[in-house]
Design a protein around this motif. Structure first.
Motif, PDB file in Angstrom:
ATOM      1  N   VAL A  13       0.872  -1.173   0.000  1.00 38.98           N
ATOM      2  CA  VAL A  13       0.000   0.000   0.000  1.00 38.98           C
ATOM      3  C   VAL A  13       0.909   1.222   0.000  1.00 38.98           C
ATOM      4  O   VAL A  13       1.761   1.371   0.883  1.00 38.98           O
ATOM      5  CB  VAL A  13      -0.934   0.033   1.217  1.00 38.98           C
ATOM      6  CG1 VAL A  13      -1.867   1.237   1.130  1.00 38.98           C
ATOM      7  CG2 VAL A  13      -1.730  -1.268   1.316  1.00 38.98           C
ATOM      8  N   VAL A  14       0.737   2.082  -1.000  1.00 40.86           N
ATOM      9  CA  VAL A  14       1.625   3.224  -1.174  1.00 40.86           C
ATOM     10  C   VAL A  14       0.821   4.515  -1.099  1.00 40.86           C
ATOM     11  O   VAL A  14      -0.223   4.649  -1.756  1.00 40.86           O
ATOM     12  CB  VAL A  14       2.366   3.165  -2.533  1.00 40.86           C
ATOM     13  CG1 VAL A  14       3.315   4.352  -2.670  1.00 40.86           C
ATOM     14  CG2 VAL A  14       3.117   1.853  -2.663  1.00 40.86           C
ATOM     15  N   GLU A  15       1.298   5.451  -0.308  1.00 43.27           N
ATOM     16  CA  GLU A  15       0.682   6.767  -0.202  1.00 43.27           C
ATOM     17  C   GLU A  15       1.470   7.749  -1.070  1.00 43.27           C
ATOM     18  O   GLU A  15       2.692   7.866  -0.932  1.00 43.27           O
ATOM     19  CB  GLU A  15       0.680   7.233   1.253  1.00 43.27           C
ATOM     20  CG  GLU A  15      -0.092   8.525   1.461  1.00 43.27           C
ATOM     21  CD  GLU A  15      -0.126   8.933   2.930  1.00 43.27           C
ATOM     22  OE1 GLU A  15      -1.147   9.498   3.357  1.00 43.27           O
ATOM     23  OE2 GLU A  15       0.876   8.688   3.641  1.00 43.27           O
ATOM     24  N   LEU A  16       0.770   8.436  -1.968  1.00 46.92           N
ATOM     25  CA  LEU A  16       1.398   9.331  -2.923  1.00 46.92           C
ATOM     26  C   LEU A  16       0.922  10.756  -2.709  1.00 46.92           C
ATOM     27  O   LEU A  16      -0.212  10.975  -2.275  1.00 46.92           O
ATOM     28  CB  LEU A  16       1.063   8.908  -4.358  1.00 46.92           C
ATOM     29  CG  LEU A  16       1.483   7.495  -4.771  1.00 46.92           C
ATOM     30  CD1 LEU A  16       0.851   7.146  -6.106  1.00 46.92           C
ATOM     31  CD2 LEU A  16       2.989   7.400  -4.851  1.00 46.92           C
ATOM     32  N   PRO A  17       1.760  11.744  -3.036  1.00 48.20           N
ATOM     33  CA  PRO A  17       1.313  13.137  -2.945  1.00 48.20           C
ATOM     34  C   PRO A  17       0.192  13.392  -3.944  1.00 48.20           C
ATOM     35  O   PRO A  17       0.170  12.831  -5.040  1.00 48.20           O
ATOM     36  CB  PRO A  17       2.572  13.943  -3.284  1.00 48.20           C
ATOM     37  CG  PRO A  17       3.439  12.997  -4.021  1.00 48.20           C
ATOM     38  CD  PRO A  17       3.164  11.637  -3.471  1.00 48.20           C
ATOM     39  N   ALA A  18      -0.721  14.259  -3.552  1.00 49.72           N
ATOM     40  CA  ALA A  18      -1.897  14.519  -4.389  1.00 49.72           C
ATOM     41  C   ALA A  18      -1.514  15.022  -5.770  1.00 49.72           C
ATOM     42  O   ALA A  18      -2.178  14.709  -6.764  1.00 49.72           O
ATOM     43  CB  ALA A  18      -2.814  15.523  -3.690  1.00 49.72           C
ATOM     44  N   ALA A  19      -0.419  15.771  -5.854  1.00 51.52           N
ATOM     45  CA  ALA A  19      -0.033  16.374  -7.128  1.00 51.52           C
ATOM     46  C   ALA A  19       0.350  15.354  -8.181  1.00 51.52           C
ATOM     47  O   ALA A  19       0.254  15.625  -9.378  1.00 51.52           O
ATOM     48  CB  ALA A  19       1.137  17.349  -6.906  1.00 51.52           C
ATOM     49  N   VAL A  20       0.787  14.181  -7.761  1.00 52.00           N
ATOM     50  CA  VAL A  20       1.229  13.176  -8.740  1.00 52.00           C
ATOM     51  C   VAL A  20       0.352  11.920  -8.721  1.00 52.00           C
ATOM     52  O   VAL A  20       0.585  10.987  -9.488  1.00 52.00           O
ATOM     53  CB  VAL A  20       2.707  12.777  -8.484  1.00 52.00           C
ATOM     54  CG1 VAL A  20       3.627  13.937  -8.745  1.00 52.00           C
ATOM     55  CG2 VAL A  20       2.871  12.255  -7.070  1.00 52.00           C
ATOM     56  N   PHE A  21      -0.637  11.888  -7.841  1.00 46.98           N
ATOM     57  CA  PHE A  21      -1.492  10.710  -7.750  1.00 46.98           C
ATOM     58  C   PHE A  21      -2.175  10.413  -9.080  1.00 46.98           C
ATOM     59  O   PHE A  21      -2.200   9.273  -9.547  1.00 46.98           O
ATOM     60  CB  PHE A  21      -2.525  10.923  -6.637  1.00 46.98           C
ATOM     61  CG  PHE A  21      -3.464   9.752  -6.455  1.00 46.98           C
ATOM     62  CD1 PHE A  21      -3.016   8.565  -5.909  1.00 46.98           C
ATOM     63  CD2 PHE A  21      -4.803   9.861  -6.820  1.00 46.98           C
ATOM     64  CE1 PHE A  21      -3.883   7.500  -5.738  1.00 46.98           C
ATOM     65  CE2 PHE A  21      -5.672   8.802  -6.653  1.00 46.98           C
ATOM     66  CZ  PHE A  21      -5.210   7.618  -6.105  1.00 46.98           C
ATOM     67  N   GLU A  22      -2.737  11.456  -9.710  1.00 53.78           N
ATOM     68  CA  GLU A  22      -3.432  11.260 -10.983  1.00 53.78           C
ATOM     69  C   GLU A  22      -2.473  10.788 -12.066  1.00 53.78           C
ATOM     70  O   GLU A  22      -2.824   9.961 -12.916  1.00 53.78           O
ATOM     71  CB  GLU A  22      -4.115  12.562 -11.405  1.00 53.78           C
ATOM     72  CG  GLU A  22      -5.270  12.985 -10.511  1.00 53.78           C
ATOM     73  CD  GLU A  22      -6.377  11.943 -10.467  1.00 53.78           C
ATOM     74  OE1 GLU A  22      -6.576  11.252 -11.496  1.00 53.78           O
ATOM     75  OE2 GLU A  22      -7.022  11.794  -9.421  1.00 53.78           O
ATOM     76  N   HIS A  23      -1.258  11.302 -12.031  1.00 47.94           N
ATOM     77  CA  HIS A  23      -0.249  10.860 -13.007  1.00 47.94           C
ATOM     78  C   HIS A  23       0.011   9.359 -12.854  1.00 47.94           C
ATOM     79  O   HIS A  23       0.078   8.629 -13.844  1.00 47.94           O
ATOM     80  CB  HIS A  23       1.047  11.637 -12.799  1.00 47.94           C
ATOM     81  CG  HIS A  23       2.218  11.090 -13.573  1.00 47.94           C
ATOM     82  ND1 HIS A  23       2.482  11.459 -14.872  1.00 47.94           N
ATOM     83  CD2 HIS A  23       3.170  10.190 -13.240  1.00 47.94           C
ATOM     84  CE1 HIS A  23       3.554  10.816 -15.288  1.00 47.94           C
ATOM     85  NE2 HIS A  23       3.987  10.038 -14.322  1.00 47.94           N
ATOM     86  N   GLU A  50      -2.821  14.793   0.745  1.00 45.32           N
ATOM     87  CA  GLU A  50      -2.537  16.220   0.644  1.00 45.32           C
ATOM     88  C   GLU A  50      -1.390  16.624   1.549  1.00 45.32           C
ATOM     89  O   GLU A  50      -0.816  17.703   1.399  1.00 45.32           O
ATOM     90  CB  GLU A  50      -3.790  17.031   1.031  1.00 45.32           C
ATOM     91  CG  GLU A  50      -4.973  16.848   0.090  1.00 45.32           C
ATOM     92  CD  GLU A  50      -4.793  17.561  -1.234  1.00 45.32           C
ATOM     93  OE1 GLU A  50      -3.830  18.355  -1.340  1.00 45.32           O
ATOM     94  OE2 GLU A  50      -5.602  17.328  -2.150  1.00 45.32           O
ATOM     95  N   ALA A  51      -1.044  15.771   2.517  1.00 47.51           N
ATOM     96  CA  ALA A  51      -0.017  16.116   3.498  1.00 47.51           C
ATOM     97  C   ALA A  51       1.394  15.931   2.962  1.00 47.51           C
ATOM     98  O   ALA A  51       2.336  16.563   3.450  1.00 47.51           O
ATOM     99  CB  ALA A  51      -0.202  15.277   4.758  1.00 47.51           C
ATOM    100  N   LEU A  52       1.586  15.062   1.964  1.00 43.83           N
ATOM    101  CA  LEU A  52       2.923  14.800   1.439  1.00 43.83           C
ATOM    102  C   LEU A  52       3.344  15.886   0.460  1.00 43.83           C
ATOM    103  O   LEU A  52       2.526  16.418  -0.290  1.00 43.83           O
ATOM    104  CB  LEU A  52       2.962  13.436   0.737  1.00 43.83           C
ATOM    105  CG  LEU A  52       2.770  12.193   1.622  1.00 43.83           C
ATOM    106  CD1 LEU A  52       2.778  10.952   0.757  1.00 43.83           C
ATOM    107  CD2 LEU A  52       3.852  12.115   2.686  1.00 43.83           C
ATOM    108  N   SER A  53       4.644  16.184   0.447  1.00 41.93           N
ATOM    109  CA  SER A  53       5.182  17.121  -0.546  1.00 41.93           C
ATOM    110  C   SER A  53       5.282  16.402  -1.881  1.00 41.93           C
ATOM    111  O   SER A  53       5.271  15.161  -1.930  1.00 41.93           O
ATOM    112  CB  SER A  53       6.555  17.618  -0.112  1.00 41.93           C
ATOM    113  OG  SER A  53       7.544  16.657  -0.409  1.00 41.93           O
ATOM    114  N   PRO A  54       5.412  17.130  -3.001  1.00 38.03           N
ATOM    115  CA  PRO A  54       5.476  16.485  -4.316  1.00 38.03           C
ATOM    116  C   PRO A  54       6.668  15.555  -4.502  1.00 38.03           C
ATOM    117  O   PRO A  54       6.702  14.773  -5.447  1.00 38.03           O
ATOM    118  CB  PRO A  54       5.562  17.680  -5.282  1.00 38.03           C
ATOM    119  CG  PRO A  54       4.930  18.803  -4.544  1.00 38.03           C
ATOM    120  CD  PRO A  54       5.300  18.594  -3.109  1.00 38.03           C
ATOM    121  N   SER A  55       7.667  15.625  -3.618  1.00 35.69           N
ATOM    122  CA  SER A  55       8.852  14.772  -3.750  1.00 35.69           C
ATOM    123  C   SER A  55       8.854  13.621  -2.758  1.00 35.69           C
ATOM    124  O   SER A  55       9.874  12.968  -2.570  1.00 35.69           O
ATOM    125  CB  SER A  55      10.125  15.615  -3.561  1.00 35.69           C
ATOM    126  OG  SER A  55      10.313  16.515  -4.624  1.00 35.69           O
TER     127      SER A  55
END
Length: 501
Positions: free
Chosen positions: A437-447, A473-478
């Motif tokens: 299970v991986v949590e991703l930043p919102a900015a790249v989730f759709e990508h 939303e809490a994670l930075s894009p990196s």
């Protein structure tokens, strides 16, 4: 010791070159970037006399840029009189012509093309419509140069040209002859397959990144080539066995559980290569600032104050010499190109300035990319240029930060995916893992969701596991977080209920 490492993650091919244990060069390229060296039958979309240039439709969705200096002088079928003609004399809108990509498109700039077609091999560069016979300047023995020149002259047909590469000096004439025949045949077959006259169309597909790098870098001074991907290893082994069998045993497949770039410490060096500040062993440091117009490098003594008996001039010179070697390495590693200004620590003695400049040029001589050092300006800055062929390391691995309107840069979705893939691969090789299970930043989730249709399905099949993605939303894009790795049933339950410690 020179080592080449080849890795493949998240649809990207990465080739790292290490010399004496230090990372000196890294090329990162995805499949859609493979344009360099391709030959197209293009159509002149526009001619701009004010720029002395034309824009050529080569069928990639963006017109390529053709400057007048990159047009073969007799492209219009006539010998030109003295002086540079107008671009309108050579090209007309709607005309069809063969062009080769000489530079990748970088940022918003179009790829640059030329009508001077060159087909490179390991020992020579074949020019189907060339006008010159040249020998690499790195071959300094005049008798050797003349022998090679006479050999190639006897092999070329009328209207052909060739450039003998440095490696030609160390191989028998039979191998040069065989390679020329092979390059000529490949070109003639490419032309024959495109005689229907359609424009635009791809006429000749250049070698992929791995073969290009091996062609340019694999030589007797390379102690080993380590390949992570089995398919790439087999292809490379076959190619080297054909063209340089004496080097075949230096290629090995990476079989360790730990990902290749992590095992060699390359990942850690990459993080350092994205930072502004680079520390020197003495305690000094350099600061690298890349802007749209140029790159500025500042040299500082930092913690290095010299030995007690040293004067300020000697301390400055010692720091500048150390910085010169590191700057040359960083330019290669970060693939910095264009105008470069270096602010060395002030030195009063002209002899010391000349010494630092000469040492910088010696270090730059190891760089295969063309560089030109103009010298010290009246303000005491060293001005130089480096030829631009492909995006810099920063451009390849990062994107403008969405939170600060592009003033900073963050890891690109592709780079983030590559790091995630390497970490998950390590988990699979060392633990019993059915799902993650991986949590991703919102900015790249759709990508990543879009990529899932291709890349993540391949990874799931390759590792025999299931991947569950969450947006945050809490994670930075990196950043990303692996929240759970283990059984599929438990991973599914946690993913659905979003329950994590």
């Amino acid at each position: 010791m020179k080592q080449i490492a080849i890795g493949k993650t998240a649809g990207q091919t990465r080739i790292a070159i290490r010399e004496e244990g230090k990372l000196v060069e890294l090329v990162v390229q995805s499949a859609e970037q493979e344009l360099l060296g391709n030959v197209y039958r293009g159509r002149v979309a526009d001619v701009v006399p004010g720029l002395q240039a034309a824009f050529i439709d080569i069928g990639i969705g963006q017109n390529a840029y053709l400057y007048i200096d990159d047009v073969e002088p007799a492209a219009d079928g006539r010998e030109l009189t003295a002086g540079k003609p107008g671009i309108g004399r050579l090209l007309q809108r709607g005309a069809s012509l063969l062009v080769q990509v000489a530079k990748e498109g970088i940022g918003g700039k179009a790829p640059r093309v030329t009508t001077r077609i060159s087909i490179p091999g390991r020992t020579l560069v074949y020019q189907p419509a060339g006008r010159e016979i040249a020998v690499s300047r790195r071959i300094t023995d005049e008798r050797q140069r003349e022998r090679l020149r006479q050999l190639i002259e006897a092999l070329l047909a009328e209207g052909e040209g060739a450039i003998l590469r440095t490696s030609a000096a160390a191989v028998p004439a039979e191998r040069i002859t065989a390679e020329l025949c092979g390059l000529r045949q490949a070109w003639q077959e490419a032309l024959a397959n495109s005689r229907d006259g359609r424009t635009p169309q791809l006429v000749y597909q250049a070698d992929d990144l791995v073969l290009r790098m091996m062609r340019d870098h694999l030589s007797a001074d390379v102690t080993e080539v380590v390949v992570e991907d089995a398919a790439t290893y087999r292809k490379l082994k076959q190619e080297i066995q054909l063209h340089a069998p004496e080097l075949s045993e230096r290629i090995r497949l990476h079989r360790d559980k730990q990902p290749l770039f992590a095992a060699l410490g390359i990942d850690a060096e990459l993080d350092k290569a994205l930072r502004r500040q680079v520390w020197l062993k003495s305690g000094g440091f350099i600061v690298i600032e890349q802007t749209e117009a140029m790159t500025v490098i500042d040299v500082n003594t930092g913690k290095f104050t010299g030995r007690s008996s040293q004067q300020l001039e000697e301390t400055a010179t010692a720091t500048n010499l150390e910085a010169a070697a590191e700057i040359a390495r960083q330019l290669r590693l970060r693939n910095i190109a264009g105008i470069i200004m270096i602010d060395f620590i002030d030195m009063k003695r002209e002899a010391n300035r000349a010494r630092v400049l000469e040492y910088l040029q010696q270090q730059l001589a190891q760089d295969r990319t063309a560089t030109y050092v103009c010298g010290f300006t009246r303000l005491g800055l060293v001005e130089m240029t480096r030829k631009r062929m492909r995006p810099s390391l920063g451009e390849a691995l990062t994107v403008p930060c969405p939170a600060c309107s592009g003033r900073g840069r963050v890891l690109s979705p592709a780079e983030l995916a590559g790091r995630l893939e390497a970490e998950v691969a390590g988990l699979v090789k060392t633990q019993e893992v059915e799902a993650v299970v991986v949590e991703l930043p919102a900015a790249v989730f759709e990508h990543f969701l879009a990529e899932e249709r291709r890349e993540w399905k391949r990874l799931e099949q390759q590792w025999q596991l299931t991947m569950y993605l969450l947006s945050s939303e809490a994670l930075s894009p990196s950043q990303y977080r692996i929240l759970y790795a283990g059984g599929k049933q438990e991973a599914s339950r946690r993913w659905q209920n979003k329950t994590f410690p």
